[in-house]
Scaffold this motif. Structure first.
Motif, short mmCIF file in Angstrom:
data_model
loop_
_atom_site.label_atom_id
_atom_site.label_comp_id
_atom_site.label_asym_id
_atom_site.label_seq_id
_atom_site.Cartn_x
_atom_site.Cartn_y
_atom_site.Cartn_z
N ARG A 20 -5.93 3.22 -7.32
CA ARG A 20 -6.23 3.04 -5.90
C ARG A 20 -4.97 2.54 -5.22
N THR A 21 -4.35 3.41 -4.43
CA THR A 21 -3.09 3.04 -3.78
C THR A 21 -3.30 3.01 -2.27
N THR A 22 -3.38 1.80 -1.72
CA THR A 22 -3.57 1.66 -0.28
C THR A 22 -2.23 1.70 0.43
N LEU A 23 -2.26 1.55 1.75
CA LEU A 23 -0.99 1.53 2.52
C LEU A 23 -0.33 0.15 2.44
N ASN A 24 -1.04 -0.81 1.85
CA ASN A 24 -0.51 -2.17 1.75
C ASN A 24 0.40 -2.28 0.52
N ASN A 25 1.63 -1.81 0.70
CA ASN A 25 2.60 -1.77 -0.39
C ASN A 25 3.36 -3.09 -0.46
N ARG A 197 -5.60 9.76 5.52
CA ARG A 197 -5.42 8.65 4.59
C ARG A 197 -5.24 7.32 5.31
N LYS A 199 -2.85 6.63 7.63
CA LYS A 199 -1.48 6.29 8.05
C LYS A 199 -1.43 6.10 9.56
N SER A 374 -8.19 6.77 1.86
CA SER A 374 -7.34 5.62 2.19
C SER A 374 -6.69 5.00 0.96
N GLU A 375 -7.16 5.40 -0.23
CA GLU A 375 -6.56 4.87 -1.46
C GLU A 375 -5.82 5.96 -2.25
N ASN A 377 -2.75 6.89 -1.24
CA ASN A 377 -1.40 6.80 -0.69
C ASN A 377 -0.34 6.56 -1.76
#
Ligand code: GTP
Ligand code: MN
Ligand code: MN
Length: 378
Positions: A20-25, A197, A199, A374-375, A377
């Protein structure tokens, strides 16, 4: 003095489509560096190395905390020797010499500028550089033959290199929906790509169009394009018709590459500026033919049309991210002996296509936990 919390070790699964890869990097400094090296590898034709850097960056994007010490990375997948060296340099010295010298190199800068022109790929840019063209002025002056896409790309260079906002994407969506509704009542338009997603900005706006009655979607793109042209909304468009049943060697749904065969249109829209949204907002100090105030801006828009029977596959295939898609196909092939495309999923052992009417069903066929847009990214 380092606190204990900094020494948590991380654990992530190997494939980006399992994460699960969110935009919150939390590791943007590291992932920006690796992405730059990936860009450079791709710009110089080394696709394999590009993918390796992208996979390494994607692992760091999935971590729940900033990396503060290289020992935290032990046992993580996809971190090769080269990527680890870059990460170490940044953790220890605050920067990587390789990244900094790449950023400054004439070749990298020239490739970036030239491939920033819509319609210009790596091969063309490389050919131009070898002919002594390094920037847009050189391109305008020495005048190699430009095709229609490249002419439009050069003309709208500043606009097309300025990120599209969500508000602009919504304004474009309204226009596309009006066009679709007037040429094919009942057809449905879905926002895809980066904006699906979540962005906040993108390099273009992507739409998937379908019709609930199979077959009624055929020829929709030319009709939508005519409508847009009659309204004066298109600066440029290139339509490709559906060729799904043409490739006999690979068979429907099993094209060897990630290329798909949907009816589609790559275009440049003329979007009227919403003056209400910020009177007096300044525009980048442009020096091109578009300098000065103008009541519109150019925006890249992609339209894709799918038969409703393939809609779920098209939706999954065009939502991205690009690495997430690549990893889904790699998972399907290597772990499940299946072939996934934006048209279909084929089970090589059962020798049959697996049907699906939703993204959830496709993840289930692949034996993967459902990951919402959304996950994705990675
Ligand atoms: P930005 O536009 O930069 O914000 O990111 P994005 O994720 O929207 O990228 P892009 O618009 O380039 O592509 C959106 C999705 O469509 C990605 O998942 C791509 O893999 C996919 N895509 C783009 N072009 C093609 C194509 O020619 N064929 C197929 N099958 N997929 C494509
Ligand atoms: Mn996009
Ligand atoms: Mn696109």
């Amino acid at each position: 003095q380092r606190s204990e919390a900094e020494f948590v070790t991380f654990s992530v699964p190997s494939y980006a489509c399992q994460r699960r890869t969110t935009l919150n990097n939390r590791n943007a400094v590291l992932t920006d560096a690796l992405s730059l090296l990936a860009d450079n590898a791709e710009l110089t034709g080394d696709e394999g190395r590009g993918v390796a850097f992208r996979r390494a960056a994607a692992v760091l994007k999935a971590l729940p905390k900033p990396v503060t010490d290289a020992t935290q990375l032990r046992g993580l997948p996809c971190l090769g020797e080269h990527s680890l060296r870059v990460i170490n340099d940044i953790l220890e010295d605050g920067a990587s010499n390789e990244v900094e010298s790449t950023k400054r190199s004439e070749r990298y800068k020239a490739l970036k500028v030239l491939t920033g022109v819509f319609g210009v790929g790596v091969k063309t840019a490389d050919r131009w550089i070898r002919a002594g063209i390094r920037d847009l002025h050189g391109l305008q002056d020495s005048g190699p033959a430009l095709n229609r896409a490249q002419q439009a790309g050069l003309q709208h260079y500043d606009d097309l290199n300025q990120p599209v906002t969500k508000a602009e994407a919504d304004a474009i969506a309204e226009i596309v929906e009006r066009a679709v509704a007037s040429v094919s009542p009942g057809a449905q338009t879905t926002l895809i790509g980066g904006f699906r997603r979540g962005k906040p900005t993108g390099h273009d706006v992507d739409f998937l169009i379908t019709h609930p009655e199979e077959g009624r979607e055929e020829g929709l793109v030319p009709k939508v394009v005519s409508w847009l042209e009659s309204e004066g909304i298109l600066f440029y468009q290139k339509t490709t018709r559906n060729s799904y049943l043409e490739g006999k060697e690979s068979g429907p749904g099993r094209p060897s590459s990630s290329m798909d065969r949907f009816e589609r249109c790559f275009s440049i829209f003329k979007l009227p500026k919403e003056e209400k949204r910020g009177a007096g907002q300044t525009h980048g100090a442009a020096c091109g033919p578009e300098a000065g105030h103008k009541p519109w801006r150019a925006v890249r828009v992609d339209l894709v049309v799918s038969p409703v029977s393939q809609f779920a596959f098209a939706l999954l295939g065009w939502t991205g991210s690009k690495l997430f898609e690549r990893e889904l196909r790699r998972w399907a092939g290597h772990e499940k002996a299946m072939s996934l495309s934006s048209h279909a999923l084929y089970d090589n052992k059962q020798r049959r296509y697996l049907r699906a009417t939703s993204e959830e069903e496709i993840f289930a066929h692949l034996g993967l936990e459902f990951i919402p847009p959304s996950e994705r990214n990675a």
